[in-house]
Design a protein around this motif. Structure first.
Motif, PDB file in Angstrom:
ATOM      1  N   THR A  72       0.834  -1.207   0.000  1.00 25.11           N
ATOM      2  CA  THR A  72       0.000   0.000   0.000  1.00 25.11           C
ATOM      3  C   THR A  72       0.867   1.255   0.000  1.00 25.11           C
ATOM      4  O   THR A  72       0.582   2.235  -0.710  1.00 25.11           O
ATOM      5  CB  THR A  72      -0.919   0.005   1.234  1.00 25.11           C
ATOM      6  OG1 THR A  72      -1.764  -1.148   1.206  1.00 25.11           O
ATOM      7  CG2 THR A  72      -1.771   1.264   1.265  1.00 25.11           C
TER       8      THR A  72
ATOM      9  N   GLN B  24       2.227   1.711  -3.386  1.00 26.33           N
ATOM     10  CA  GLN B  24       1.187   2.227  -4.281  1.00 26.33           C
ATOM     11  C   GLN B  24       0.984   3.727  -4.088  1.00 26.33           C
ATOM     12  O   GLN B  24       0.912   4.489  -5.057  1.00 26.33           O
ATOM     13  CB  GLN B  24      -0.126   1.487  -4.026  1.00 26.33           C
ATOM     14  CG  GLN B  24      -1.259   1.962  -4.937  1.00 26.33           C
ATOM     15  CD  GLN B  24      -2.609   1.457  -4.481  1.00 26.33           C
ATOM     16  OE1 GLN B  24      -2.807   1.180  -3.282  1.00 26.33           O
ATOM     17  NE2 GLN B  24      -3.539   1.334  -5.417  1.00 26.33           N
TER      18      GLN B  24
ATOM     19  N   TRP C  87       3.803  -0.488 -12.936  1.00 25.99           N
ATOM     20  CA  TRP C  87       3.277  -1.660 -12.238  1.00 25.99           C
ATOM     21  C   TRP C  87       3.538  -2.946 -13.025  1.00 25.99           C
ATOM     22  O   TRP C  87       3.750  -4.009 -12.430  1.00 25.99           O
ATOM     23  CB  TRP C  87       1.779  -1.488 -11.975  1.00 25.99           C
ATOM     24  CG  TRP C  87       1.512  -0.612 -10.783  1.00 25.99           C
ATOM     25  CD1 TRP C  87       1.049   0.661 -10.773  1.00 25.99           C
ATOM     26  CD2 TRP C  87       1.721  -0.975  -9.416  1.00 25.99           C
ATOM     27  NE1 TRP C  87       0.952   1.145  -9.493  1.00 25.99           N
ATOM     28  CE2 TRP C  87       1.358   0.148  -8.624  1.00 25.99           C
ATOM     29  CE3 TRP C  87       2.173  -2.121  -8.766  1.00 25.99           C
ATOM     30  CZ2 TRP C  87       1.431   0.148  -7.241  1.00 25.99           C
ATOM     31  CZ3 TRP C  87       2.246  -2.122  -7.381  1.00 25.99           C
ATOM     32  CH2 TRP C  87       1.886  -1.006  -6.628  1.00 25.99           C
TER      33      TRP C  87
ATOM     34  N   THR D 125       1.897   6.391  -6.871  1.00 21.50           N
ATOM     35  CA  THR D 125       0.749   7.101  -7.442  1.00 21.50           C
ATOM     36  C   THR D 125       1.020   8.600  -7.430  1.00 21.50           C
ATOM     37  O   THR D 125       0.762   9.303  -8.418  1.00 21.50           O
ATOM     38  CB  THR D 125      -0.528   6.784  -6.646  1.00 21.50           C
ATOM     39  OG1 THR D 125      -0.815   5.390  -6.749  1.00 21.50           O
ATOM     40  CG2 THR D 125      -1.703   7.588  -7.188  1.00 21.50           C
TER      41      THR D 125
ATOM     42  N   LYS E 289      -7.775  -4.262  -3.012  1.00 18.36           N
ATOM     43  CA  LYS E 289      -6.999  -3.013  -2.990  1.00 18.36           C
ATOM     44  C   LYS E 289      -6.926  -2.351  -4.362  1.00 18.36           C
ATOM     45  O   LYS E 289      -7.062  -1.129  -4.479  1.00 18.36           O
ATOM     46  CB  LYS E 289      -5.577  -3.308  -2.479  1.00 18.36           C
ATOM     47  CG  LYS E 289      -4.674  -2.093  -2.379  1.00 18.36           C
ATOM     48  CD  LYS E 289      -5.139  -1.152  -1.290  1.00 18.36           C
ATOM     49  CE  LYS E 289      -4.208   0.028  -1.132  1.00 18.36           C
ATOM     50  NZ  LYS E 289      -4.705   1.001  -0.132  1.00 18.36           N
ATOM     51  N   PHE E 290      -6.712  -3.127  -5.399  1.00 13.51           N
ATOM     52  CA  PHE E 290      -6.491  -2.564  -6.737  1.00 13.51           C
ATOM     53  C   PHE E 290      -7.736  -2.716  -7.592  1.00 13.51           C
ATOM     54  O   PHE E 290      -8.338  -3.793  -7.660  1.00 13.51           O
ATOM     55  CB  PHE E 290      -5.308  -3.259  -7.413  1.00 13.51           C
ATOM     56  CG  PHE E 290      -3.987  -2.988  -6.745  1.00 13.51           C
ATOM     57  CD1 PHE E 290      -3.235  -1.875  -7.087  1.00 13.51           C
ATOM     58  CD2 PHE E 290      -3.503  -3.836  -5.757  1.00 13.51           C
ATOM     59  CE1 PHE E 290      -2.023  -1.622  -6.467  1.00 13.51           C
ATOM     60  CE2 PHE E 290      -2.289  -3.586  -5.136  1.00 13.51           C
ATOM     61  CZ  PHE E 290      -1.546  -2.480  -5.482  1.00 13.51           C
ATOM     62  N   THR E 291      -8.097  -1.634  -8.227  1.00 17.41           N
ATOM     63  CA  THR E 291      -9.287  -1.644  -9.077  1.00 17.41           C
ATOM     64  C   THR E 291      -8.930  -1.734 -10.563  1.00 17.41           C
ATOM     65  O   THR E 291      -9.738  -2.222 -11.351  1.00 17.41           O
ATOM     66  CB  THR E 291     -10.107  -0.364  -8.840  1.00 17.41           C
ATOM     67  OG1 THR E 291      -9.285   0.782  -9.100  1.00 17.41           O
ATOM     68  CG2 THR E 291     -10.608  -0.309  -7.402  1.00 17.41           C
ATOM     69  N   GLU E 292      -7.751  -1.262 -10.911  1.00 19.89           N
ATOM     70  CA  GLU E 292      -7.359  -1.290 -12.323  1.00 19.89           C
ATOM     71  C   GLU E 292      -6.918  -2.704 -12.691  1.00 19.89           C
ATOM     72  O   GLU E 292      -5.993  -3.268 -12.096  1.00 19.89           O
ATOM     73  CB  GLU E 292      -6.228  -0.288 -12.593  1.00 19.89           C
ATOM     74  CG  GLU E 292      -6.010  -0.033 -14.066  1.00 19.89           C
ATOM     75  CD  GLU E 292      -5.243   1.268 -14.324  1.00 19.89           C
ATOM     76  OE1 GLU E 292      -4.859   1.486 -15.478  1.00 19.89           O
ATOM     77  OE2 GLU E 292      -5.042   2.050 -13.373  1.00 19.89           O
TER      78      GLU E 292
ATOM     79  N   VAL F  34      -5.201  -8.061  -2.461  1.00 21.53           N
ATOM     80  CA  VAL F  34      -4.868  -7.393  -3.730  1.00 21.53           C
ATOM     81  C   VAL F  34      -6.127  -7.183  -4.560  1.00 21.53           C
ATOM     82  O   VAL F  34      -6.316  -6.132  -5.183  1.00 21.53           O
ATOM     83  CB  VAL F  34      -3.822  -8.218  -4.509  1.00 21.53           C
ATOM     84  CG1 VAL F  34      -3.668  -7.691  -5.930  1.00 21.53           C
ATOM     85  CG2 VAL F  34      -2.490  -8.189  -3.786  1.00 21.53           C
TER      86      VAL F  34
ATOM     87  N   ILE G 256      -3.113  -3.640 -13.599  1.00 23.88           N
ATOM     88  CA  ILE G 256      -2.203  -3.654 -12.450  1.00 23.88           C
ATOM     89  C   ILE G 256      -2.506  -4.850 -11.548  1.00 23.88           C
ATOM     90  O   ILE G 256      -1.606  -5.581 -11.109  1.00 23.88           O
ATOM     91  CB  ILE G 256      -2.326  -2.335 -11.659  1.00 23.88           C
ATOM     92  CG1 ILE G 256      -1.923  -1.152 -12.552  1.00 23.88           C
ATOM     93  CG2 ILE G 256      -1.480  -2.381 -10.395  1.00 23.88           C
ATOM     94  CD1 ILE G 256      -2.127   0.200 -11.904  1.00 23.88           C
ATOM     95  N   LYS G 257      -3.791  -5.058 -11.289  1.00 26.23           N
ATOM     96  CA  LYS G 257      -4.200  -6.147 -10.393  1.00 26.23           C
ATOM     97  C   LYS G 257      -3.790  -7.507 -10.947  1.00 26.23           C
ATOM     98  O   LYS G 257      -3.266  -8.356 -10.209  1.00 26.23           O
ATOM     99  CB  LYS G 257      -5.716  -6.082 -10.181  1.00 26.23           C
ATOM    100  CG  LYS G 257      -6.252  -7.179  -9.278  1.00 26.23           C
ATOM    101  CD  LYS G 257      -7.691  -6.894  -8.863  1.00 26.23           C
ATOM    102  CE  LYS G 257      -8.612  -6.806 -10.055  1.00 26.23           C
ATOM    103  NZ  LYS G 257     -10.028  -6.592  -9.632  1.00 26.23           N
TER     104      LYS G 257
END
Length: 400
Positions: free
Chosen positions: A289, A292, A341, A296, A380-383, A377, A386-387
């Protein structure tokens, strides 16, 4: 008239005078030597003079004898010669003049004007070559003068002088390339090549060295100015001008330096953090995190400045095209964040494979927390891009 044999008998004592290469000085010298010898201290001139006078008298006698003996033949020959001269003057010469008149007219009206035109054309060619040389030289001199006004150094930090210097070096090297053959010498089809001028020929090495120094200085500046996210702001004109300058000097170097200074450095730093986190799976998500959030912020600022800052204008790009556009095209990606990523996931995957191969408690703990890490994961990640990359790396924990 006497025969040829008789004539030779009349002149047989005078062969020396009849030689084709007879030279009076050499003959006189040999006559003096033959009379006086080499070792005589006294010079006798009387004897040689007497011999010459004797030869003159003898020649005169023989000429009179020949004339008296061949009187009728000589008279007949002289009469024929006079007749031939009359025919030549009265009949042949006028006809020759008549024949020559058209040729004289052709010579005067065609040949001579043509020869004059050829001479003028050659003169014009020389003038044209001289003008071309002066014109080409003036381009070089102008650029060299502009560079020398910048004191020949690397003007990093002096506003847009670095951009100006980069343009000048690029233009100058382009000029040098236009007059240089593949093997590095002057082009053979440039009779008045500007490299024949010492100032321009000698300045080439200086320009190459200074240009390379400027490239290195730009690379160092970009590396220093992109190491912190706080430096990535629109007010950092030093970074802006340096990016433009390096893009002008060497686009390939621009991409390599930007990649090494931003993406590769962030990947290396983040990979080291995650590699340590693998030793304590309980803290892995907290560190992930943090990675990230930091990246970001970093790449958001980097995207912003690259998108706001424009490319240096030239004939190959639009006037309002941003620095970000060619960078994304170079990497063939939709954003620098996604690219980061993707590379980080690949590095994480290699680290996990190496960790699991070593075995031990660390590998055992990772297997215990594997499913929980994947679930975290997912949340946590929406894209998706990347996920999926991170999940693919974590899948190596249970890979057999």
């Amino acid at each position: 008239m006497t025969s040829n044999g008789s004539q030779r008998n009349e002149l047989e004592d005078f062969e020396a005078y009849l030689e084709p290469d007879f030279d009076a000085k050499s003959f006189a010298n040999s006559l003096l030597i033959s009379t006086n010898g080499h070792d005589n201290n006294l010079l006798d001139l009387q004897t040689p003079l007497k011999k010459l006078k004797y030869d003159l008298v003898e020649l005169d006698k023989r000429m009179k004898s020949i004339s008296s003996t061949n009187y009728e033949s000589l008279t007949l020959n002289f009469t024929q010669i006079e007749q031939y001269r009359t025919i030549l003057q009265d009949r042949i010469n006028p006809r020759i003049d008549t024949i020559n008149k058209p040729f004289e007219k052709i010579k005067k009206e065609v040949i001579e004007p043509y020869e004059d035109a050829v001479r003028l054309n050659n003169a014009l060619k020389n003038v044209h070559q001289t003008l071309e040389l002066l014109r080409a030289t003036s381009f070089f001199i102008f650029l060299i003068q502009q560079l020398e006004e910048l004191q020949g150094g690397v003007p990093i930090g002096r506003g847009d002088d670095v951009v100006r210097a980069s343009r000048l070096y690029t233009q100058l090297m382009s000029l040098y390339q236009s007059v240089t053959s593949i093997n590095g010498g002057a082009k053979s089809d440039h009779g008045n090549n500007v490299l024949s001028i010492k100032l321009i020929r000698d300045y080439r090495a200086t320009a190459v060295t200074r240009r390379q120094s400027l490239v290195q200085e730009c690379s160092m500046t970009i590396n220093n100015e992109t190491c912190r996210s706080s430096s990535l702001n629109l007010k950092n004109l030093k970074l802006y001008h340096t990016l433009q300058a390096l893009y002008i000097l060497d686009p390939q170097e621009f991409y390599q330096v930007l990649d090494k200074s931003t993406i590769q450095r962030q990947v290396t730093t983040s990979s080291n953090q995650l590699s340590k986190a693998l030793q304590s799976p309980r803290n892995f998500m907290a560190i992930l995190t943090e990675v990230q959030e930091n990246n970001t912020t970093y790449f958001s600022k980097l995207d912003e400045v690259l998108n706001k800052w424009s490319l240096p204008q030239d004939s190959t790009n639009k006037s309002d095209e941003s620095l970000l556009s060619p960078v994304l095209s170079y990497y063939r990606t939709e954003s620098l964040m996604v690219l980061f990523w993707q590379k980080l996931a690949q590095q994480l995957k290699r680290n996990i494979v190496a960790t699991m191969a070593r075995g031990g408690p660390i590998a055992k703990n990772l297997r215990v927390y594997s499913q929980g890490l994947k679930t975290s994961v997912e949340e946590k990640f929406t894209e998706e891009v990347i996920k999926s990359g991170i999940l693919d790396a974590l899948s190596m924990i249970e890979h057999k």
